[in-house]
Design an enzyme around this catalytic site. Structure first.
Site, PDB file in Angstrom:
ATOM      1  N   ASP A  95       0.882  -1.120  -0.071  1.00  0.00           N
ATOM      2  CA  ASP A  95       0.103   0.084  -0.042  1.00  0.00           C
ATOM      3  C   ASP A  95       0.841   1.201  -0.010  1.00  0.00           C
ATOM      4  OD1 ASP A  95      -2.220  -1.414  -0.357  1.00  0.00           O
ATOM      5  OD2 ASP A  95      -2.859  -1.256   2.066  1.00  0.00           O
ATOM      6  N   ARG A 180       3.209  13.091  25.645  1.00  0.00           N
ATOM      7  CA  ARG A 180       2.579  13.994  26.340  1.00  0.00           C
ATOM      8  C   ARG A 180       1.174  14.298  25.213  1.00  0.00           C
ATOM      9  NH1 ARG A 180       5.625  19.736  26.810  1.00  0.00           N
ATOM     10  NH2 ARG A 180       7.221  18.022  27.453  1.00  0.00           N
ATOM     11  N   THR A 210      -9.668   2.324   5.972  1.00  0.00           N
ATOM     12  CA  THR A 210      -9.167   0.918   6.507  1.00  0.00           C
ATOM     13  C   THR A 210      -7.784   1.116   6.977  1.00  0.00           C
ATOM     14  OG1 THR A 210      -8.640   0.689   4.167  1.00  0.00           O
ATOM     15  CG2 THR A 210     -10.840  -0.077   4.987  1.00  0.00           C
ATOM     16  N   TYR A 212      -4.887   3.757   9.097  1.00  0.00           N
ATOM     17  CA  TYR A 212      -4.529   4.245  10.562  1.00  0.00           C
ATOM     18  C   TYR A 212      -5.811   4.681  11.292  1.00  0.00           C
ATOM     19  CZ  TYR A 212      -2.017   7.022  14.212  1.00  0.00           C
ATOM     20  OH  TYR A 212      -1.218   7.261  15.295  1.00  0.00           O
ATOM     21  N   SER A 215      -7.362   1.619  12.732  1.00  0.00           N
ATOM     22  CA  SER A 215      -6.828   1.234  14.064  1.00  0.00           C
ATOM     23  C   SER A 215      -7.076   2.295  15.152  1.00  0.00           C
ATOM     24  CB  SER A 215      -5.129   1.349  13.790  1.00  0.00           C
ATOM     25  OG  SER A 215      -4.903   0.461  12.859  1.00  0.00           O
TER      26      SER A 215
END
Length: 342
Positions: A95, A180, A210, A212, A215
């Protein structure tokens, strides 16, 4: 189709073995095929292409966005080396290789066909074992073209443009440096939407839904849709939800005040100006605090720009689109089930 160009990820296609097979297969059947990296493959065609409007360095049609890298510094593929009569670009790799090709060739508007040489390869249309069958379909014009929307993003510091680029999958604004959370202020079409304390914010296309974004808990959207998906990364809240916006929306993400460390808090208690704490801690003179960035905007996991408190990233649908060749009549849901269950 009978004129092709092959882009091969040499780490996944050692010695360009598969690329050479494709070229031989096409040429044996009367087609034309050039491989990326070949010099002088068709110099006369390249010259005539430039004369007919193929982008060059002086006429920056290839890198038309003002703050992108200069034309000579393409990421992976030099678009000027692709002849004007090329009808399809075959992209061998994963990809990431296809994303690079889409961004490098965006101004050429040539359809891309992804060949998965890696593991998941969600964007790839075919697998390595099916190359010959796919080539037969291309040569017989038994295929269709699907357009995918792209994103345009501009990073601003005090209304001064830091960078402008495009993305097929997503534009991600994340923390930079130490672990942070960062405050992000989100505006949509000039209206304040919300403030997030999070590790980052993902603005994704349906194609990138589909990746990042998935996720991080974002929704899966059919890739042919025209939408902007807004997903926070590890938000410090109990009620954060992904947001789906129309493709016409303009999203502005502003880097808000960050959470200070104990050392910075101590400096503030001793009279240091909060805006100059980085200067105080690191011995930098006032006015040079741009050397200490607190966030970073990344385009398709590739190009990036550092951001400070108060900097903004303006994101909207790009005028350019990526064209992908579709050979199989497999539905989006079938592909989703097959790929995600690997």
């Amino acid at each position: 189709m009978n004129v092709f160009y092959v882009i091969s990820n040499e780490q996944k296609d050692p010695g360009q073995e598969t690329a050479h097979f494709i070229r031989s297969y096409i040429e044996e059947r009367g087609g034309k095929c050039c491989l990326r990296g070949e010099q002088g493959a068709d110099a006369s065609a390249l010259d005539s292409s430039a004369a007919e409007g193929c982008p060059d360095e002086k006429n920056s049609g290839y890198h038309s966005l003002p703050s992108r890298m200069p034309p000579a510094q393409y990421r992976y593929t030099d678009a000027k080396q692709i002849t004007q009569d090329t009808q399809c670009v075959l992209v061998l790799g994963g990809d990431g290789t296809l994303l690079h090709a889409a961004r490098d060739l965006v101004e050429r508007s040539i359809p891309l066909l992804g060949v998965n040489m890696g593991t998941l390869g969600y964007l790839a249309e075919i697998e390595r074992k099916n190359i010959a069958e796919a080539l037969d379909s291309l040569l017989a014009d038994e295929c269709s073209i699907e357009e995918r929307m792209m994103l345009s993003g501009t990073a601003l510091h005090q209304n001064r443009k830091l960078m402008q680029d495009i993305a097929l999958n997503d534009i991600v604004i994340t923390r930079s440096g130490r672990m942070r959370v960062v405050d992000f202020n989100i505006y949509v079409d000039g209206v304040f939407l919300s403030a997030y304390a999070a590790d980052g914010i993902i603005v994704s296309t349906p194609t990138g839904s589909t990746g990042y974004s998935l996720s991080a808990g974002g929704p899966i959207v059919a890739p042919s849709a025209s939408m902007l998906l807004l997903t926070a990364i590890a938000p410090h809240t109990l009620n954060s939800r992904p947001i789906v916006l129309p493709g016409t929306a303009e999203v502005v993400i502003e880097v808000g005040n960050r959470y200070v460390t104990d050392a910075e808090s101590h400096a503030m208690q001793n009279g240091a100006d909060a805006q100059c704490i980085p200067c105080t801690l690191y011995g930098m003179p006032p006015g040079e605090e741009r050397g200490l960035q607190y966030a970073e905007a990344t385009f398709d996991g590739d190009t990036s720009v550092k951001l400070n408190v108060g900097d903004r990233v303006v994101i909207s649908q790009a005028e350019q689109k990526t064209k992908l060749v579709k050979i199989k009549n497999t539905s989006f849901l079938e592909i989703l089930r097959e790929k995600m269950n690997k």
